[in-house]
Design a protein around this motif. Structure first.
Motif, PDB file in Angstrom:
ATOM      1  N   SER A   1       0.823  -1.208   0.000  1.00  0.00           N
ATOM      2  CA  SER A   1       0.000   0.000   0.000  1.00  0.00           C
ATOM      3  C   SER A   1       0.858   1.260   0.000  1.00  0.00           C
ATOM      4  CB  SER A   1      -0.930   0.016   1.218  1.00  0.00           C
ATOM      5  OG  SER A   1      -0.166   0.071   2.418  1.00  0.00           O
ATOM      6  N   LEU A   2       0.335   2.313  -0.601  1.00  0.00           N
ATOM      7  CA  LEU A   2       0.971   3.628  -0.580  1.00  0.00           C
ATOM      8  C   LEU A   2      -0.141   4.663  -0.514  1.00  0.00           C
ATOM      9  CD1 LEU A   2       3.641   5.225  -0.749  1.00  0.00           C
ATOM     10  CD2 LEU A   2       3.276   5.368  -3.229  1.00  0.00           C
ATOM     11  N   SER A   3      -0.220   5.357   0.622  1.00  0.00           N
ATOM     12  CA  SER A   3      -1.290   6.331   0.856  1.00  0.00           C
ATOM     13  C   SER A   3      -0.736   7.743   0.740  1.00  0.00           C
ATOM     14  CB  SER A   3      -1.911   6.127   2.235  1.00  0.00           C
ATOM     15  OG  SER A   3      -2.438   4.816   2.359  1.00  0.00           O
ATOM     16  N   ILE A   4      -1.272   8.506  -0.202  1.00  0.00           N
ATOM     17  CA  ILE A   4      -0.799   9.856  -0.474  1.00  0.00           C
ATOM     18  C   ILE A   4      -1.939  10.851  -0.244  1.00  0.00           C
ATOM     19  CG2 ILE A   4       0.155  11.411  -2.229  1.00  0.00           C
ATOM     20  CD1 ILE A   4       2.085   9.225  -1.342  1.00  0.00           C
ATOM     21  N   GLY A   5      -1.603  12.019   0.277  1.00  0.00           N
ATOM     22  CA  GLY A   5      -2.580  13.086   0.459  1.00  0.00           C
ATOM     23  C   GLY A   5      -2.190  14.301  -0.364  1.00  0.00           C
TER      24      GLY A   5
ATOM     25  N   LEU B   1      -2.362   1.960  -4.528  1.00  0.00           N
ATOM     26  CA  LEU B   1      -2.186   3.406  -4.391  1.00  0.00           C
ATOM     27  C   LEU B   1      -3.504   4.078  -4.044  1.00  0.00           C
ATOM     28  CD1 LEU B   1      -0.217   5.833  -4.835  1.00  0.00           C
ATOM     29  CD2 LEU B   1      -0.943   5.815  -7.231  1.00  0.00           C
ATOM     30  N   SER B   2      -3.479   4.928  -3.011  1.00  0.00           N
ATOM     31  CA  SER B   2      -4.694   5.657  -2.627  1.00  0.00           C
ATOM     32  C   SER B   2      -4.375   7.136  -2.458  1.00  0.00           C
ATOM     33  CB  SER B   2      -5.279   5.099  -1.325  1.00  0.00           C
ATOM     34  OG  SER B   2      -4.379   5.267  -0.251  1.00  0.00           O
ATOM     35  N   LEU B   3      -5.384   7.976  -2.668  1.00  0.00           N
ATOM     36  CA  LEU B   3      -5.224   9.425  -2.566  1.00  0.00           C
ATOM     37  C   LEU B   3      -6.398  10.017  -1.803  1.00  0.00           C
ATOM     38  CD1 LEU B   3      -3.829  12.145  -3.489  1.00  0.00           C
ATOM     39  CD2 LEU B   3      -5.428  12.090  -5.427  1.00  0.00           C
ATOM     40  N   ILE B   4      -6.106  10.904  -0.858  1.00  0.00           N
ATOM     41  CA  ILE B   4      -7.157  11.677  -0.205  1.00  0.00           C
ATOM     42  C   ILE B   4      -6.824  13.159  -0.361  1.00  0.00           C
ATOM     43  CG2 ILE B   4      -7.534   9.861   1.501  1.00  0.00           C
ATOM     44  CD1 ILE B   4      -6.373  11.878   3.581  1.00  0.00           C
ATOM     45  N   THR B   5      -7.851  14.003  -0.409  1.00  0.00           N
ATOM     46  CA  THR B   5      -7.644  15.450  -0.502  1.00  0.00           C
ATOM     47  C   THR B   5      -8.191  16.124   0.746  1.00  0.00           C
ATOM     48  OG1 THR B   5      -9.746  15.714  -1.684  1.00  0.00           O
ATOM     49  CG2 THR B   5      -7.753  15.450  -3.016  1.00  0.00           C
ATOM     50  N   SER B   6      -7.491  17.152   1.191  1.00  0.00           N
ATOM     51  CA  SER B   6      -7.912  17.887   2.380  1.00  0.00           C
ATOM     52  C   SER B   6      -7.092  19.165   2.473  1.00  0.00           C
ATOM     53  CB  SER B   6      -7.725  17.032   3.642  1.00  0.00           C
ATOM     54  OG  SER B   6      -8.302  17.665   4.764  1.00  0.00           O
ATOM     55  N   GLN B   7      -7.289  19.920   3.561  1.00  0.00           N
ATOM     56  CA  GLN B   7      -6.488  21.109   3.819  1.00  0.00           C
ATOM     57  C   GLN B   7      -5.117  20.704   4.354  1.00  0.00           C
ATOM     58  OE1 GLN B   7      -7.405  24.180   3.006  1.00  0.00           O
ATOM     59  NE2 GLN B   7      -9.434  23.543   2.330  1.00  0.00           N
TER      60      GLN B   7
ATOM     61  N   MET C   1      11.625   4.081   4.236  1.00  0.00           N
ATOM     62  CA  MET C   1      11.623   4.449   2.825  1.00  0.00           C
ATOM     63  C   MET C   1      11.458   3.172   2.001  1.00  0.00           C
ATOM     64  SD  MET C   1      11.597   6.780   0.557  1.00  0.00           S
ATOM     65  CE  MET C   1      12.139   8.273   1.407  1.00  0.00           C
ATOM     66  N   THR C   2      10.221   2.745   1.848  1.00  0.00           N
ATOM     67  CA  THR C   2       9.948   1.535   1.074  1.00  0.00           C
ATOM     68  C   THR C   2      10.256   1.787  -0.402  1.00  0.00           C
ATOM     69  OG1 THR C   2       7.661   2.177   0.677  1.00  0.00           O
ATOM     70  CG2 THR C   2       8.108   0.866   2.647  1.00  0.00           C
ATOM     71  N   THR C   3      10.372   0.701  -1.147  1.00  0.00           N
ATOM     72  CA  THR C   3      10.593   0.840  -2.581  1.00  0.00           C
ATOM     73  C   THR C   3       9.438   1.585  -3.231  1.00  0.00           C
ATOM     74  OG1 THR C   3      11.756  -1.293  -2.560  1.00  0.00           O
ATOM     75  CG2 THR C   3      11.122  -0.420  -4.703  1.00  0.00           C
ATOM     76  N   SER C   4       8.219   1.339  -2.754  1.00  0.00           N
ATOM     77  CA  SER C   4       7.043   2.007  -3.318  1.00  0.00           C
ATOM     78  C   SER C   4       7.120   3.518  -3.128  1.00  0.00           C
ATOM     79  CB  SER C   4       5.764   1.471  -2.663  1.00  0.00           C
ATOM     80  OG  SER C   4       5.619   0.088  -2.887  1.00  0.00           O
TER      81      SER C   4
END
Length: 290
Positions: free
Chosen positions: A90-94, A120-126, A270-273
């Protein structure tokens, strides 16, 4: 305490609700409630106030800090043992709303095609909310619009820098005509909005009206429809301006720069992903480590 109990406890603490936590975890509500009660019994202390939701007690706040660290270390150990040269897991990005609209779709698409095994996941916020999620192990990294981070546990790296311009419907020819109009901008706390306010005040404009849109495409469409003016990165409106759909006005240098930073925990693995994701940012932007 078992790790699964801590995950349930964390979910309830984050959502403030037994029902929401059960839904997020895929458990039945009675199971979550029973596990929380058992955890409180084992620890001989109340972890939640049960009034209009589940609110952490002071003891619960202390346990949450340890629970987050324990869960993170367990997950990090699993990642380290299973990490390989072929990115996976998993790789979670904001990202703040404007970045998610203008920069990330292409980068995320390239990344997904190059490394399809990564969830891969993405969330948006302030920005403040994204920093909180990075700090509390809920995101691997995030694109934010502020560099004023004093927390030593967070690494902040400059991803890219752009120029901002004032935009309006194409019928306007003078920037002064825009001063009385509403400005279509993101919510309070957006650095671009703060820069706009500082510039307008330098021109003697103090009665500023806003229509809040946390979506760049909606802002641009609203400006074209003459709902008001806005203050956006010049690169995002080039095609619209070439088609004559809107007009841009330059702003003095001290007010026209927007910077986007990529933040992550300093002690995170620091994973490869994650490493490959940062490499892709470097390839697609003027990424600078600071």
């Amino acid at each position: 305490m078992e790790s699964n109990e801590l995950r349930i406890f964390r979910a309830v603490a984050q959502t403030g609700s037994i029902t929401k936590a059960a839904h997020a975890l895929g458990y039945v509500q009675s199971n979550v409630s029973a596990r929380i009660q058992q955890l409180e019994y084992d620890l001989k202390t109340q972890l939640f106030y049960r009034q209009r939701g589940m609110i952490l007690t002071p003891a619960g706040e202390k346990l949450l800090a340890y629970a987050e660290k324990i869960i993170y270390l367990l997950d990090e150990a699993d990642k380290a043992l299973n990490d390989s040269c072929d990115p996976s897991g998993s790789l979670s990005i904001g990202a703040v709303h404007t970045v998610s609209a203008m920069r990330l779709p292409e980068i995320l698409s390239q990344y997904h095609k190059a490394y399809p095994k990564v969830d891969l996941s993405l969330i948006t916020s302030q920005s403040d909310e994204l920093i909180y999620k990075v700090k509390h192990f809920q995101l691997d990294g995030a694109f934010i619009k502020t560099s004023s981070i004093t927390d030593d546990s967070i690494v902040s790296e400059l991803a890219f820098e752009e120029n901002l311009v004032l935009i309006s419907n194409s019928k306007y020819t003078k920037v002064e005509d825009l001063y009385p109009k509403a400005f279509l901008m993101s919510s309070t706390g957006c650095p671009n909005r703060t820069q706009l306010e500082n510039w307008l005040k330098s021109k003697g404009v103090y009665n500023i009206r806003y229509m809040e849109f946390n979506n760049l495409n909606s802002i641009i469409e609203g400006v074209i429809a003459d709902l008001g003016a806005s203050f956006v990165p010049k690169s995002t409106i080039k095609e619209y301006e070439e088609k004559g759909l809107l007009k841009s006005f330059p702003v003095p240098d001290q007010y026209n720069t927007t910077r986007t930073f990529f933040v992550r925990r300093k002690d995170s693995l620091m994973t490869t992903s994650l490493s490959k994701f940062i490499e892709m940012i470097e390839q697609n932007t003027a990424y600078k480590r600071i």
